[in-house]
Design a protein around this motif. Structure first.
Motif, PDB file in Angstrom:
ATOM      1  N   ILE A   2       0.855  -1.178   0.000  1.00 59.38           N
ATOM      2  CA  ILE A   2       0.000   0.000   0.000  1.00 59.38           C
ATOM      3  C   ILE A   2       0.894   1.231   0.000  1.00 59.38           C
ATOM      4  O   ILE A   2       1.822   1.345   0.805  1.00 59.38           O
ATOM      5  CB  ILE A   2      -0.922   0.031   1.229  1.00 59.38           C
ATOM      6  N   VAL A   3       0.614   2.139  -0.927  1.00 59.68           N
ATOM      7  CA  VAL A   3       1.301   3.426  -0.978  1.00 59.68           C
ATOM      8  C   VAL A   3       0.213   4.490  -0.875  1.00 59.68           C
ATOM      9  O   VAL A   3      -0.709   4.515  -1.694  1.00 59.68           O
ATOM     10  CB  VAL A   3       2.097   3.593  -2.295  1.00 59.68           C
ATOM     11  N   THR A   4       0.298   5.325   0.128  1.00 61.43           N
ATOM     12  CA  THR A   4      -0.722   6.357   0.326  1.00 61.43           C
ATOM     13  C   THR A   4      -0.321   7.656  -0.371  1.00 61.43           C
ATOM     14  O   THR A   4       0.842   7.843  -0.748  1.00 61.43           O
ATOM     15  CB  THR A   4      -0.940   6.628   1.824  1.00 61.43           C
ATOM     16  N   GLY A   5      -1.291   8.543  -0.490  1.00 59.55           N
ATOM     17  CA  GLY A   5      -1.054   9.826  -1.144  1.00 59.55           C
ATOM     18  C   GLY A   5       0.015  10.661  -0.466  1.00 59.55           C
ATOM     19  O   GLY A   5       0.681  11.472  -1.108  1.00 59.55           O
ATOM     20  N   SER A   6       0.222  10.447   0.823  1.00 57.13           N
ATOM     21  CA  SER A   6       1.240  11.224   1.544  1.00 57.13           C
ATOM     22  C   SER A   6       2.659  10.721   1.253  1.00 57.13           C
ATOM     23  O   SER A   6       3.630  11.370   1.636  1.00 57.13           O
ATOM     24  CB  SER A   6       0.971  11.187   3.050  1.00 57.13           C
ATOM     25  N   GLU A   7       2.767   9.586   0.563  1.00 56.61           N
ATOM     26  CA  GLU A   7       4.084   9.010   0.271  1.00 56.61           C
ATOM     27  C   GLU A   7       4.596   9.341  -1.128  1.00 56.61           C
ATOM     28  O   GLU A   7       5.702   8.940  -1.479  1.00 56.61           O
ATOM     29  CB  GLU A   7       4.033   7.490   0.442  1.00 56.61           C
ATOM     30  N   VAL A   8       3.799  10.059  -1.901  1.00 63.22           N
ATOM     31  CA  VAL A   8       4.202  10.416  -3.260  1.00 63.22           C
ATOM     32  C   VAL A   8       3.971  11.903  -3.493  1.00 63.22           C
ATOM     33  O   VAL A   8       3.154  12.525  -2.810  1.00 63.22           O
ATOM     34  CB  VAL A   8       3.438   9.589  -4.326  1.00 63.22           C
ATOM     35  N   ILE A   9       4.688  12.440  -4.455  1.00 64.96           N
ATOM     36  CA  ILE A   9       4.517  13.852  -4.807  1.00 64.96           C
ATOM     37  C   ILE A   9       3.406  14.007  -5.840  1.00 64.96           C
ATOM     38  O   ILE A   9       2.564  14.876  -5.734  1.00 64.96           O
ATOM     39  CB  ILE A   9       5.846  14.433  -5.338  1.00 64.96           C
ATOM     40  N   ARG A  10       3.423  13.126  -6.831  1.00 68.65           N
ATOM     41  CA  ARG A  10       2.417  13.179  -7.895  1.00 68.65           C
ATOM     42  C   ARG A  10       1.406  12.060  -7.671  1.00 68.65           C
ATOM     43  O   ARG A  10       1.769  10.917  -7.427  1.00 68.65           O
ATOM     44  CB  ARG A  10       3.087  13.044  -9.257  1.00 68.65           C
ATOM     45  N   HIS A  11       0.148  12.415  -7.769  1.00 64.81           N
ATOM     46  CA  HIS A  11      -0.928  11.479  -7.490  1.00 64.81           C
ATOM     47  C   HIS A  11      -1.564  10.961  -8.779  1.00 64.81           C
ATOM     48  O   HIS A  11      -1.299  11.471  -9.864  1.00 64.81           O
ATOM     49  CB  HIS A  11      -1.985  12.159  -6.606  1.00 64.81           C
ATOM     50  N   LYS A  12      -2.421   9.954  -8.638  1.00 67.02           N
ATOM     51  CA  LYS A  12      -3.140   9.394  -9.778  1.00 67.02           C
ATOM     52  C   LYS A  12      -3.857  10.520 -10.512  1.00 67.02           C
ATOM     53  O   LYS A  12      -4.388  11.410  -9.860  1.00 67.02           O
ATOM     54  CB  LYS A  12      -4.170   8.366  -9.305  1.00 67.02           C
ATOM     55  N   PRO A  13      -3.814  10.549 -11.816  1.00 67.52           N
ATOM     56  CA  PRO A  13      -3.478   9.490 -12.763  1.00 67.52           C
ATOM     57  C   PRO A  13      -1.994   9.371 -13.111  1.00 67.52           C
ATOM     58  O   PRO A  13      -1.635   8.579 -13.968  1.00 67.52           O
ATOM     59  CB  PRO A  13      -4.288   9.851 -13.998  1.00 67.52           C
ATOM     60  N   HIS A  14      -1.139  10.127 -12.447  1.00 66.49           N
ATOM     61  CA  HIS A  14       0.299   9.968 -12.681  1.00 66.49           C
ATOM     62  C   HIS A  14       0.707   8.570 -12.210  1.00 66.49           C
ATOM     63  O   HIS A  14       0.162   8.049 -11.237  1.00 66.49           O
ATOM     64  CB  HIS A  14       1.076  11.044 -11.911  1.00 66.49           C
ATOM     65  N   PRO A  15       1.672   7.934 -12.853  1.00 64.18           N
ATOM     66  CA  PRO A  15       2.063   6.576 -12.470  1.00 64.18           C
ATOM     67  C   PRO A  15       2.884   6.468 -11.182  1.00 64.18           C
ATOM     68  O   PRO A  15       3.151   5.362 -10.711  1.00 64.18           O
ATOM     69  CB  PRO A  15       2.879   6.086 -13.667  1.00 64.18           C
ATOM     70  N   GLU A  16       3.271   7.595 -10.591  1.00 62.49           N
ATOM     71  CA  GLU A  16       4.162   7.546  -9.420  1.00 62.49           C
ATOM     72  C   GLU A  16       3.687   6.617  -8.300  1.00 62.49           C
ATOM     73  O   GLU A  16       4.508   5.884  -7.729  1.00 62.49           O
ATOM     74  CB  GLU A  16       4.429   8.944  -8.863  1.00 62.49           C
ATOM     75  N   PRO A  17       2.408   6.592  -7.930  1.00 63.83           N
ATOM     76  CA  PRO A  17       2.023   5.678  -6.842  1.00 63.83           C
ATOM     77  C   PRO A  17       2.356   4.210  -7.154  1.00 63.83           C
ATOM     78  O   PRO A  17       2.870   3.491  -6.291  1.00 63.83           O
ATOM     79  CB  PRO A  17       0.514   5.888  -6.716  1.00 63.83           C
TER      80      PRO A  17
END
Length: 96
Positions: A2-17
């Motif tokens: 599980i990767v939450t929104g607080s763990e990434v800079i760019r959110h869906k629909p960006h592929p970063e998560p």
């Protein structure tokens, strides 16, 4: 994973998560199966290179590359996920 929104800079629909989850698992995203219910999440997983099992919720998700649409998750076990991944990878290989 599980990767939450607080763990990434760019959110869906960006592929970063999905790229982050695959990196943390030490796995190539092409070898990952994501489970999604929305067009935004599906776009994120596909952009990362994942195969996506899609069970649409409130908004329909269009068929497309690396997408397996289902009505529910009933009966979806690890053996079925492995088969989905094999089938999708086989389809990609035959298109080359």
């Amino acid at each position: 994973m599980i990767v939450t929104g607080s763990e990434v800079i760019r959110h869906k629909p960006h592929p970063e998560p999905y790229l982050t989850a695959a990196r943390l698992l030490g796995v190539d995203p092409v070898r990952c199966v994501a489970i999604e219910d929305s067009p935004t999440g599906t776009a994120s997983a596909v952009a990362a290179g994942c195969t996506v099992v899609v069970v649409p919720c409130d908004v329909p998700v269009e068929p497309g590359e690396r997408r397996v649409l289902r009505d529910s998750l009933v009966g979806l076990d690890t053996a079925e996920l492995a088969r989905v991944l094999r089938d999708q990878r086989g389809m990609a290989g035959s298109a080359l």
